[in-house]
Each structure stands twice: as structure tokens, then as C-alpha cells.
Design a protein around this motif. Structure first.
Motif, short mmCIF file in Angstrom:
data_model
loop_
_atom_site.label_atom_id
_atom_site.label_comp_id
_atom_site.label_asym_id
_atom_site.label_seq_id
_atom_site.Cartn_x
_atom_site.Cartn_y
_atom_site.Cartn_z
N GLY A 83 0.79 -1.21 0.00
CA GLY A 83 0.00 0.00 0.00
C GLY A 83 0.83 1.27 0.00
N VAL A 84 0.12 2.40 0.07
CA VAL A 84 0.76 3.72 -0.03
C VAL A 84 1.60 4.02 1.20
N GLY A 85 1.32 3.36 2.32
CA GLY A 85 2.08 3.61 3.53
C GLY A 85 3.57 3.38 3.34
N ALA A 86 3.91 2.30 2.64
CA ALA A 86 5.32 1.99 2.41
C ALA A 86 5.98 3.07 1.57
N THR A 87 5.25 3.62 0.59
CA THR A 87 5.80 4.69 -0.24
C THR A 87 6.04 5.94 0.59
N LEU A 88 5.07 6.30 1.42
CA LEU A 88 5.21 7.49 2.26
C LEU A 88 6.36 7.33 3.26
N ALA A 89 6.55 6.12 3.78
CA ALA A 89 7.58 5.89 4.79
C ALA A 89 8.99 6.08 4.24
N ARG A 90 9.13 6.05 2.91
CA ARG A 90 10.45 6.31 2.31
C ARG A 90 10.80 7.79 2.36
N HIS A 91 9.80 8.62 2.64
CA HIS A 91 10.01 10.07 2.65
C HIS A 91 9.74 10.71 4.01
N ILE A 92 8.98 10.03 4.84
CA ILE A 92 8.52 10.61 6.11
C ILE A 92 8.85 9.65 7.24
N ASP A 93 9.44 10.15 8.31
CA ASP A 93 9.77 9.31 9.44
C ASP A 93 8.49 8.77 10.09
N ALA A 94 8.56 7.53 10.54
CA ALA A 94 7.37 6.89 11.12
C ALA A 94 6.84 7.66 12.33
N SER A 95 7.72 8.37 13.04
CA SER A 95 7.28 9.12 14.21
C SER A 95 6.36 10.28 13.85
N GLN A 96 6.36 10.67 12.57
CA GLN A 96 5.51 11.77 12.12
C GLN A 96 4.18 11.30 11.53
N MET A 97 3.97 9.98 11.57
CA MET A 97 2.75 9.41 10.99
C MET A 97 1.95 8.67 12.06
N ALA A 98 0.65 8.85 12.02
CA ALA A 98 -0.26 8.03 12.81
C ALA A 98 -1.02 7.14 11.83
N VAL A 99 -0.87 5.84 11.96
CA VAL A 99 -1.41 4.90 10.97
C VAL A 99 -2.53 4.07 11.60
N TYR A 100 -3.64 3.99 10.87
CA TYR A 100 -4.80 3.24 11.33
C TYR A 100 -5.14 2.18 10.27
N PRO A 101 -4.57 0.98 10.39
CA PRO A 101 -4.79 -0.04 9.36
C PRO A 101 -6.20 -0.62 9.42
N HIS A 102 -6.64 -1.07 8.27
CA HIS A 102 -7.89 -1.81 8.12
C HIS A 102 -7.47 -3.20 7.65
N PRO A 103 -8.25 -4.24 7.88
CA PRO A 103 -7.87 -5.56 7.34
C PRO A 103 -7.62 -5.47 5.83
N SER A 104 -6.50 -6.04 5.41
CA SER A 104 -6.17 -6.03 3.98
C SER A 104 -7.07 -6.99 3.23
N SER A 105 -7.09 -6.86 1.90
CA SER A 105 -7.88 -7.79 1.09
C SER A 105 -7.35 -9.21 1.23
N PHE A 106 -6.04 -9.35 1.50
CA PHE A 106 -5.47 -10.68 1.72
C PHE A 106 -6.06 -11.30 3.00
N SER A 107 -6.12 -10.50 4.06
CA SER A 107 -6.68 -11.00 5.32
C SER A 107 -8.16 -11.36 5.16
N LEU A 108 -8.90 -10.50 4.47
CA LEU A 108 -10.32 -10.77 4.27
C LEU A 108 -10.53 -12.02 3.42
N ALA A 109 -9.71 -12.18 2.38
CA ALA A 109 -9.85 -13.35 1.52
C ALA A 109 -9.52 -14.63 2.29
N ALA A 110 -8.44 -14.59 3.08
CA ALA A 110 -8.08 -15.78 3.87
C ALA A 110 -9.20 -16.12 4.85
N ALA A 111 -9.82 -15.10 5.42
CA ALA A 111 -10.91 -15.34 6.36
C ALA A 111 -12.12 -15.98 5.67
N ARG A 112 -12.42 -15.52 4.45
CA ARG A 112 -13.57 -16.08 3.75
C ARG A 112 -13.33 -17.54 3.34
#
Length: 401
Positions: A83-112
Motif C-alpha cells: 500500500g501507499v504507507g510503504a511509499t510514504l515511509a520512504r520520505h517521512i519518518d514513522a514518528s511523524q505518521m499516525a497509521v490506522y490499518p484496516h484488514p487487507s484484502s489478503f486478510s479478508l480473503a483468507a478469512a472467507r
């Protein structure tokens, strides 16, 4: 202090978000995201909505330009799983970001499907070549592949059928987590689903037919798997060569005089983080290397058409170099030695006396190790069988101080 919030949002929209994620959206002065994401979050957005720009790098620049303001970026599912988070992390230190993940499509698919995610191959083919799936096609494998659009599942089914995996089961999971969620399954060779939602992920239960193109996990793949004109490092020698090159995560190889590209291809197959440049003077062979790279699932293999050492100018310094052809040409060995990074490995294979003499001189001057590789294969001798030797190979292996 966090000025940037990154919120993963799914097809369930605001209903799937926690209080903190909702507050991050509502309090933001600028909200970046795809048109679909912005529509899902629209009831909460009080600041300015900014759809992603084209090219995408322009959007990253816009986010960075807003540093210090309250900014929110909306992402699909888990922002740090393809996702876009990895792209942003190449430019912005993690301490400057608050991240709120949602289940990925991989997690949802595995659950189904009831698939243990740690036992599943997960691939993003979104905007990437479908051929990347090829190395993972083994009998019994379970693969979750995120596609680009509604055409992806059909194209995957065609690839599976063409490579001998036509009786594999493809389950297409569409719009996971939302009101339009749907799961449908078909056999690859008779795949005929239509009206597929562009937001889909394919779950593949791999079944291999007897003629399937399975790529073994060890180096030294069968020569017959490669398209070649005889200019190929044979499988036994290739296995020894890859062992001597000793690939390490994130490294780049130059394959000089690449021929069929077999060494560069097997280098890249060793780990997804590896890259390679195949240098080949013959345009026809260079085109063949490209076809082989696609067929082996490493379409990102870089190919430089030209004769060394001139063709090496401007290439990024490598961590390892293999010289299999053209090594006796003036200046090739010297250029390779000069270009190699400190701590890098150089492996040169000689079948001619001229190149062997150069390798003996290099060994005397620089050290390293010399080996003689002799392979003999059983072959018909009249009505009986005998050993037919291949041309012996002198191999010089050297690490740069």
C-alpha cells in the motif's frame, strides 16, 4: 509529533473504522485518496479533498509539501501491505505518521476461504506483470493474487492453462467487506466468469498437470526450460556458479555475455529483492533473454544490448559479476574488476585457452580461488552406453577487498 494520518479504509466505508481513524479524517485540513476512498469517507471530511494525481509521484510531492498541516491519506485496507504507507515511509519518518490499518484484502480473503495466511503466497499483481506468479506455481500451493481490474482473473486463468495448471481452481473474491461482496469459483481451463468487479482478488488452489512448467526451488534448472541457441551455462555448471556468486538480499548482478540469460534469471529467482542486468551484444539473443525472463517470472530483469566493456558504462555498480562470454575481449575483466563494489564477488568461467590464461594471471595477481569443472554425461556409443565429456571449465572466484 504526527502531522500525517494514514487511514486504511475498506468497502464497508466508515462503518469499519474506529473512533481514532474517524477523528483523523474529520480533523484533517487536507485529505488525499482515490476517488472511491474519498467518496466513502465524504460524510466525515471537513477539509479539502484531493484525489490522487497522475503521475502518482506528484501526489507524494503534494503530501510532502503540506508537511506541518493536519493531513490525512486514505488507503485501501492495510497501508503497509502493498500500500501507499510503504511509499510514504520512504520520505517521512514513522514518528511523524499516525497509521490506522484496516484488514487487507489478503486478510479478508483468507478469512472467507479458511486459509491460514502464513501458509499462503500473497502477491500484488496490481499494475505489475502477471508473469510474477510463475515461480510460485507448484502443486498444492495456495496463492492470493491482487489484480488490477476486471480483466485480471481471466488473464490469470489463461496463463495457468497455457503453463500446464489448467485444472487449478480460481476463486474470485470481489468487493470484499462491502455490500457487493461476492465469491465465485471456476476451473482455470474453463474459466468464463463475467461481470467481474474491478476490485477483486484471486485465490488459486494450484493443481499441476503432468506437463506443467514447474520451476524447482533449487539452482541449476533444466536447460530445456530455457529458450537458447546453445549459448547457455549448462545446469550443473550454473548451479556451481550461482553458489559461487552467493546472492544476498537486495543485491544486483551483472551477467556479462549473458547468452540465454540463465545465470541472471536464476540469480533473480533466488529472492524477490535481487536484481540483475544481462549484458548481451547480440540483439537476437537479447530478445531471447527477455522472453526467458518473462517465462521464468522475472520480467524486471534489465537487459543492456551492447558489447562489454563499452556497454557497462553508466550502469550502477554491482554487488556481483558473472562473466560467461566475451571475457577474453580486451578490457572486459579490467572493467568488471574496477566496477565491482567493495566486498563484491566476481565469477568468471573459461572454456577457451585465451580466457583461461587471463584468469590464471588474475589469480596470480589478485588471489581468489581457481576450480576446474568437468562434467560427463552417459550417452549412446553404438549399441552400448559410455561417458561423453563436456568441455572442461576453469572457474575463477574472487571477492573484492
Amino acid at each position: 509529533m504526527s502531522w500525517l494520518s494514514v487511514v486504511g479504509i475498506g468497502e464497508d466505508g466508515l462503518d469499519g473504522l474506529g473512533h481514532a481513524a474517524k477523528a483523523a479524517i474529520a480533523e484533517a485540513e487536507l485529505v488525499f485518496g482515490g476517488v472511491r476512498h474519498l467518496e466513502l469517507a465524504a460524510p466525515l471530511i471537513t477539509g479539502h479533498s484531493q484525489p490522487w494525481l497522475s503521475p502518482f509521484s506528484a501526489s507524494i510531492d503534494a503530501v510532502l509539501a503540506a508537511r506541518g498541516r493536519k493531513v490525512c491519506v486514505l488507503a485501501s485496507g492495510d497501508p503497509f501491505h502493498f500500500g501507499v504507507g510503504a511509499t510514504l515511509a520512504r520520505h517521512i519518518d514513522a514518528s511523524q505518521m499516525a497509521v490506522y490499518p484496516h484488514p487487507s484484502s489478503f486478510s479478508l480473503a483468507a478469512a472467507r476461504l479458511g486459509w491460514p495466511l502464513q501458509e499462503v503466497v500473497t502477491l500484488s499483481l496490481h499494475g505489475r506483470p502477471l508473469e510474477l506468479i510463475r515461480p510460485h506455481l507448484h502443486a498444492g500451493a495456495r496463492i492470493l493474487a491482487l489484480t488490477s481490474d476486471e480483466h485480471g482473473p481471466t488473464l490469470l486463468a489463461t496463463l495457468l492453462t497455457q503453463t500446464g495448471f489448467g485444472i487449478s481452481i480460481i476463486s474470485v473474491l470481489e468487493a470484499l467487506g462491502g455490500p457487493d461482496e461476492r465469491v465465485r469459483s471456476q476451473v482455470a481451463m474453463s474459466f468464463g466468469l463475467d461481470d467481474i468487479n474491478p476490485l477483486n482478488i484471486c485465490a488459486i488452489s494450484v493443481v499441476a498437470l503432468p506437463h506443467a512448467r514447474v520451476l524447482p526451488l533449487t539452482p541449476g534448472l533444466a536447460d530445456s526450460l530455457f529458450e537458447h541457441d546453445g549459448q547457455i551455462t549448462k545446469r550443473e555448471v550454473r548451479a556451481l556458479t550461482l553458489a559461487a556468486l552467493a546472492p544476498r538480499r537486495g543485491e544486483t548482478l551483472w551477467d556479462i555475455g549473458a547468452g540465454s540469460g540463465s545465470v541472471a534469471i536464476e540469480w533473480m529467482l533466488a529472492d524477490p529483492s535481487l536484481s540483475a542486468v544481462a549484458v548481451e551484444a547480440d540483439p537476437e539473443r537479447a530478445a531471447r533473454i527477455a522472453r526467458n525472463a518473462s517465462a521464468f517470472g522475472v520480467p524486471d530483469l534489465a537487459i543492456t544490448v551492447g558489447k562489454a566493456p563499452e556497454a557497462l558504462v553508466g550502469l550502477a555498480p554491482p554487488h556481483a559479476i558473472f562473466i560467461g562470454g566475451g571475457g577474453s575481449d580486451p578490457g572486459v575483466l579490467d572493467a568488471a574488476i574496477a566496477a565491482l563494489r567493495p566486498g563484491g564477488r566476481l565469477v568468471a568461467n573459461a572454456v577457451t585457452l585465451e580466457l583461461e590464461a587471463l584468469l590464471l594471471a588474475c589469480h596470480a595477481d589478485l588471489g581468489g580461488s581457481l576450480s576446474r569443472i568437468a562434467i560427463a554425461r552417459a550417452d549412446a556409443v553404438g549399441s552400448m552406453t559410455g561417458w561423453r565429456p563436456s568441455m572442461p571449465i576453469t572457474q575463477w572466484v574472487w571477492s573484492k577487498p
